[in-house]
Design a protein around this motif. Structure first.
Motif, short mmCIF file in Angstrom:
data_model
loop_
_atom_site.label_atom_id
_atom_site.label_comp_id
_atom_site.label_asym_id
_atom_site.label_seq_id
_atom_site.Cartn_x
_atom_site.Cartn_y
_atom_site.Cartn_z
N THR A 1 0.82 -1.21 0.00
CA THR A 1 0.00 0.00 0.00
C THR A 1 0.86 1.26 0.00
OG1 THR A 1 -1.71 -1.17 1.22
CG2 THR A 1 -1.82 1.23 1.25
N ASN A 2 1.91 1.27 0.81
CA ASN A 2 2.69 2.49 1.03
C ASN A 2 3.89 2.66 0.09
OD1 ASN A 2 1.01 3.24 3.18
ND2 ASN A 2 2.19 2.01 4.60
N LEU A 3 4.47 1.57 -0.35
CA LEU A 3 5.69 1.66 -1.14
C LEU A 3 5.53 2.43 -2.46
CD1 LEU A 3 8.63 0.99 -0.83
CD2 LEU A 3 8.20 -1.24 -1.84
N PRO A 4 4.46 2.25 -3.21
CA PRO A 4 4.31 3.05 -4.44
C PRO A 4 4.33 4.56 -4.20
CG PRO A 4 2.82 1.18 -4.51
CD PRO A 4 3.42 1.22 -3.12
N ASN A 5 3.74 5.00 -3.08
CA ASN A 5 3.77 6.43 -2.74
C ASN A 5 5.18 6.90 -2.42
OD1 ASN A 5 0.97 6.60 -3.02
ND2 ASN A 5 0.63 6.16 -0.86
N VAL A 6 5.92 6.07 -1.70
CA VAL A 6 7.31 6.40 -1.37
C VAL A 6 8.14 6.49 -2.65
CG1 VAL A 6 9.41 5.54 -0.24
CG2 VAL A 6 7.21 5.39 0.94
N ILE A 7 7.94 5.55 -3.55
CA ILE A 7 8.67 5.53 -4.82
C ILE A 7 8.36 6.79 -5.62
CG2 ILE A 7 8.84 4.37 -7.06
CD1 ILE A 7 8.38 1.70 -5.46
N GLU A 8 7.09 7.14 -5.68
CA GLU A 8 6.68 8.33 -6.43
C GLU A 8 7.32 9.59 -5.84
OE1 GLU A 8 5.14 9.74 -9.74
OE2 GLU A 8 5.05 7.64 -9.16
N ILE B 1 13.99 -0.62 5.51
CA ILE B 1 15.10 -1.58 5.55
C ILE B 1 14.92 -2.53 6.73
CG2 ILE B 1 17.60 -1.87 5.84
CD1 ILE B 1 16.82 -0.69 3.15
N GLU B 2 14.56 -1.99 7.89
CA GLU B 2 14.33 -2.83 9.06
C GLU B 2 13.18 -3.80 8.80
OE1 GLU B 2 13.73 -0.39 12.52
OE2 GLU B 2 15.79 0.36 12.45
N GLY B 3 12.15 -3.32 8.11
CA GLY B 3 11.02 -4.19 7.77
C GLY B 3 11.42 -5.29 6.82
N ILE B 4 12.25 -4.96 5.84
CA ILE B 4 12.74 -5.97 4.90
C ILE B 4 13.59 -7.00 5.64
CG2 ILE B 4 14.31 -6.34 2.96
CD1 ILE B 4 13.24 -3.66 1.80
N GLU B 5 14.42 -6.54 6.56
CA GLU B 5 15.22 -7.46 7.35
C GLU B 5 14.33 -8.39 8.17
OE1 GLU B 5 17.82 -4.76 9.43
OE2 GLU B 5 19.33 -4.88 7.85
N TYR B 6 13.23 -7.84 8.70
CA TYR B 6 12.27 -8.67 9.43
C TYR B 6 11.69 -9.74 8.50
CZ TYR B 6 7.89 -10.27 11.37
OH TYR B 6 6.87 -11.08 11.79
N LEU B 7 11.27 -9.32 7.30
CA LEU B 7 10.71 -10.27 6.33
C LEU B 7 11.73 -11.34 5.96
CD1 LEU B 7 8.66 -7.91 3.98
CD2 LEU B 7 7.77 -9.51 5.70
N LEU B 8 12.99 -10.95 5.86
CA LEU B 8 14.03 -11.93 5.54
C LEU B 8 14.20 -12.93 6.69
CD1 LEU B 8 16.62 -9.62 3.81
CD2 LEU B 8 15.20 -11.36 2.73
N ASN B 9 14.15 -12.44 7.92
CA ASN B 9 14.23 -13.36 9.06
C ASN B 9 13.06 -14.32 9.09
OD1 ASN B 9 16.68 -12.50 10.15
ND2 ASN B 9 15.70 -10.83 11.26
N VAL B 10 11.87 -13.83 8.77
CA VAL B 10 10.70 -14.71 8.69
C VAL B 10 10.91 -15.74 7.59
CG1 VAL B 10 8.23 -14.81 8.13
CG2 VAL B 10 9.10 -13.04 9.68
N PRO C 1 18.71 14.56 3.17
CA PRO C 1 18.96 13.11 3.33
C PRO C 1 17.65 12.33 3.17
CG PRO C 1 19.93 14.35 5.14
CD PRO C 1 19.12 15.32 4.33
N LEU C 2 17.80 11.10 2.75
CA LEU C 2 16.62 10.27 2.56
C LEU C 2 15.87 10.10 3.87
CD1 LEU C 2 18.09 7.65 0.10
CD2 LEU C 2 16.34 9.35 -0.39
N ASP C 3 14.59 10.03 3.76
CA ASP C 3 13.67 9.99 4.87
C ASP C 3 13.92 8.79 5.79
OD1 ASP C 3 10.71 9.28 5.92
OD2 ASP C 3 10.95 11.42 5.55
N GLU C 4 13.67 9.00 7.07
CA GLU C 4 13.81 7.93 8.06
C GLU C 4 12.89 6.75 7.73
OE1 GLU C 4 12.79 7.41 12.70
OE2 GLU C 4 13.99 9.17 12.21
N LYS C 5 11.78 7.03 7.04
CA LYS C 5 10.86 5.95 6.66
C LYS C 5 11.56 4.90 5.81
CE LYS C 5 6.71 8.75 6.89
NZ LYS C 5 5.63 9.41 6.16
N LEU C 6 12.51 5.34 4.99
CA LEU C 6 13.23 4.38 4.17
C LEU C 6 14.12 3.48 5.02
CD1 LEU C 6 14.15 6.54 1.08
CD2 LEU C 6 12.52 4.66 1.20
#
Length: 182
Positions: A90-97, A116-125, A107-112
């Protein structure tokens, strides 16, 4: 240190290796894992119980561990990852845009970085659920993403998210939905 698992006395030792070995022995073939919630010297804590053993094995401390069924934990991981993927989709397309249309040098937003932390979580799962296809190319993709974040390259970051990570999320979601846990 005195250690209990599910309210049953397991060991009284001052050697962290002996304690760890005995805990491992207690869990063999039981299809249970130790919860991150435990009681240390009467205080309820959520965190790394093994760290308590390392720091306090040679004391008179008391550690009460609780186990959970492995299948229950894996199902919870699957559910949480599914919910997180929906948020990302839901959120990633808005961030990309926004990245494509931001031309300042801020500097790039803290949300990015949270991404990364979320992606790391998904990788651990994915590791815990043995989603092999998901894990094939993630190392290089994550390394590339970190490099563009550090370089503050918004266009490259948007491209990576759009052309590599969105398809990766689709694949992840498909693998996760197809996974049957019993």
């Amino acid at each position: 240190m005195k250690v209990y698992i599910d309210q049953q006395f397991v060991i009284d030792s001052k050697d962290e290796n002996i304690i760890a070995d005995e805990i491992e022995k207690q869990l063999e073939d039981k299809k249970r894992i130790i919860s991150s919630q435990y009681i240390f010297n009467g205080e309820s804590i959520t965190g790394n119980w093994f760290q308590e053993i390392k720091l306090n094995a040679d004391t008179d401390a008391q550690l009460k561990l609780v186990t959970e069924e492995l299948i229950v934990v894996l199902k919870e991981m699957k559910e949480t990852a599914s919910e997180y993927i929906i948020q990302l989709e839901t959120n990633l397309p808005n961030v990309i845009e926004k990245l494509y249309h931001t031309y300042d040098n801020k500097p790039l937003d803290e949300k990015l970085y949270n991404l990364i932390e979320g992606i790391e979580y998904l990788l651990n799962v994915a590791i815990n659920l043995n989603l092999e296809k998901i894990l094939e190319s993630h190392d290089e993709m994550l390394k590339e993403l970190m490099e563009v974040l550090e370089a503050n390259d918004k266009a490259d970051c948007a491209d990576l998210l759009n052309y590599e990570w969105l398809p990766w999320l689709d694949q992840y979601k498909s693998e996760l939905l197809a996974l049957e846990l019993q």
